[in-house]
Design a protein around this motif. Structure first.
Motif, short mmCIF file in Angstrom:
data_model
loop_
_atom_site.label_atom_id
_atom_site.label_comp_id
_atom_site.label_asym_id
_atom_site.label_seq_id
_atom_site.Cartn_x
_atom_site.Cartn_y
_atom_site.Cartn_z
N UNK A 118 0.82 -1.21 0.00
CA UNK A 118 0.00 0.00 0.00
C UNK A 118 0.86 1.27 0.00
N UNK A 119 0.32 2.36 -0.52
CA UNK A 119 1.09 3.61 -0.54
C UNK A 119 1.28 4.16 0.87
N UNK A 120 2.37 4.90 1.05
CA UNK A 120 2.60 5.58 2.33
C UNK A 120 2.01 6.98 2.20
N UNK A 121 0.89 7.20 2.85
CA UNK A 121 0.25 8.51 2.87
C UNK A 121 -0.49 8.64 4.21
N UNK A 122 -1.04 9.80 4.52
CA UNK A 122 -1.66 9.98 5.84
C UNK A 122 -2.72 8.93 6.18
N UNK A 123 -3.40 8.40 5.17
CA UNK A 123 -4.43 7.38 5.45
C UNK A 123 -3.82 6.05 5.88
N UNK A 124 -2.56 5.79 5.52
CA UNK A 124 -1.94 4.50 5.82
C UNK A 124 -0.80 4.60 6.83
N UNK A 125 -0.59 5.78 7.42
CA UNK A 125 0.50 5.91 8.39
C UNK A 125 0.36 4.92 9.54
N UNK A 126 -0.85 4.71 10.01
CA UNK A 126 -1.05 3.78 11.14
C UNK A 126 -0.65 2.37 10.72
N UNK A 127 -0.94 2.00 9.49
CA UNK A 127 -0.57 0.68 8.96
C UNK A 127 0.94 0.52 8.96
N UNK A 128 1.65 1.52 8.45
CA UNK A 128 3.09 1.46 8.37
C UNK A 128 3.74 1.66 9.75
N UNK A 129 3.12 2.44 10.62
CA UNK A 129 3.71 2.74 11.91
C UNK A 129 3.40 1.73 13.00
N UNK A 130 2.37 0.91 12.80
CA UNK A 130 1.96 -0.03 13.85
C UNK A 130 3.09 -0.97 14.29
N UNK A 131 3.88 -1.55 13.41
CA UNK A 131 4.97 -2.42 13.90
C UNK A 131 5.95 -1.67 14.82
N UNK A 132 6.25 -0.44 14.48
CA UNK A 132 7.17 0.35 15.31
C UNK A 132 6.52 0.66 16.66
N UNK A 133 5.24 1.00 16.64
CA UNK A 133 4.52 1.29 17.89
C UNK A 133 4.48 0.06 18.78
N UNK A 134 4.17 -1.09 18.20
CA UNK A 134 4.09 -2.33 18.98
C UNK A 134 5.45 -2.70 19.56
N UNK A 135 6.51 -2.58 18.75
CA UNK A 135 7.86 -2.86 19.26
C UNK A 135 8.24 -1.90 20.38
N UNK A 136 7.90 -0.61 20.21
CA UNK A 136 8.20 0.38 21.24
C UNK A 136 7.47 0.08 22.54
N UNK A 137 6.18 -0.23 22.45
CA UNK A 137 5.41 -0.57 23.66
C UNK A 137 5.93 -1.84 24.31
N UNK A 138 6.26 -2.84 23.49
CA UNK A 138 6.80 -4.08 24.04
C UNK A 138 8.13 -3.85 24.74
N UNK A 139 8.98 -3.03 24.14
CA UNK A 139 10.26 -2.70 24.77
C UNK A 139 10.08 -1.94 26.07
N UNK A 140 9.13 -1.00 26.08
CA UNK A 140 8.84 -0.24 27.30
C UNK A 140 8.37 -1.16 28.42
#
Length: 133
Positions: A95-117
């Motif tokens: 999928x394209x990287x645009x404001x509608x898909x930021x959560x899709x692309x950012x979710x792995x980073x968010x999950x890893x960050x929360x897991x690390x925390x």
């Protein structure tokens, strides 16, 4: 042992869609382009299968459309844009990287960050419980 491994390997690979030899383009360069595009496009009725892998009727129609457009001289971008206009973001395997898909692309980073925390916090608490002072 090798036979068992080969049998397991064969059974674990995805079943590639059976393509009618009459559909294949005569020009090998054009057919190669078509095959590359097939792997970039998702079947709109299948769950996470490219149109190269799908046996669905719509996937066959999409493969035919791709080949027809290639034969008529359309660029890969034109073909992808046409299917994207008709079917939306879901048709794209990436999928394209645009404001509608930021959560899709950012979710792995968010999950890893929360897991690390959570892991760091748990380790600190465990270390504080073990510290007798």
């Amino acid at each position: 042992m090798i036979r068992v491994f080969l049998a397991l390997l064969l059974l674990s690979t995805p079943a590639w869609a059976m393509q009618d030899p009459r559909e294949i383009l005569a020009d090998p360069v054009q057919e190669s382009r078509a095959q590359d595009l097939f792997h970039d496009l998702r079947c709109v009725v299948c769950q996470n299968q490219s149109i190269a892998e799908s046996d669905a009727a719509i996937a066959r129609d999409m493969r035919k459309l791709v080949r027809d457009r290639i034969e008529s001289g359309a660029s890969d971008a034109d073909i992808i844009n046409e299917l994207h206009r008709n079917y939306g973001d879901f048709v794209l395997m990436t999928p394209p990287v645009d404001p509608r898909t930021w959560i899709l692309w950012g979710m792995p980073i968010i999950i890893l960050g929360l897991g690390g925390f959570v892991a760091m916090r748990s380790l600190r608490r465990a270390a504080n419980m073990d510290d007798p002072s």
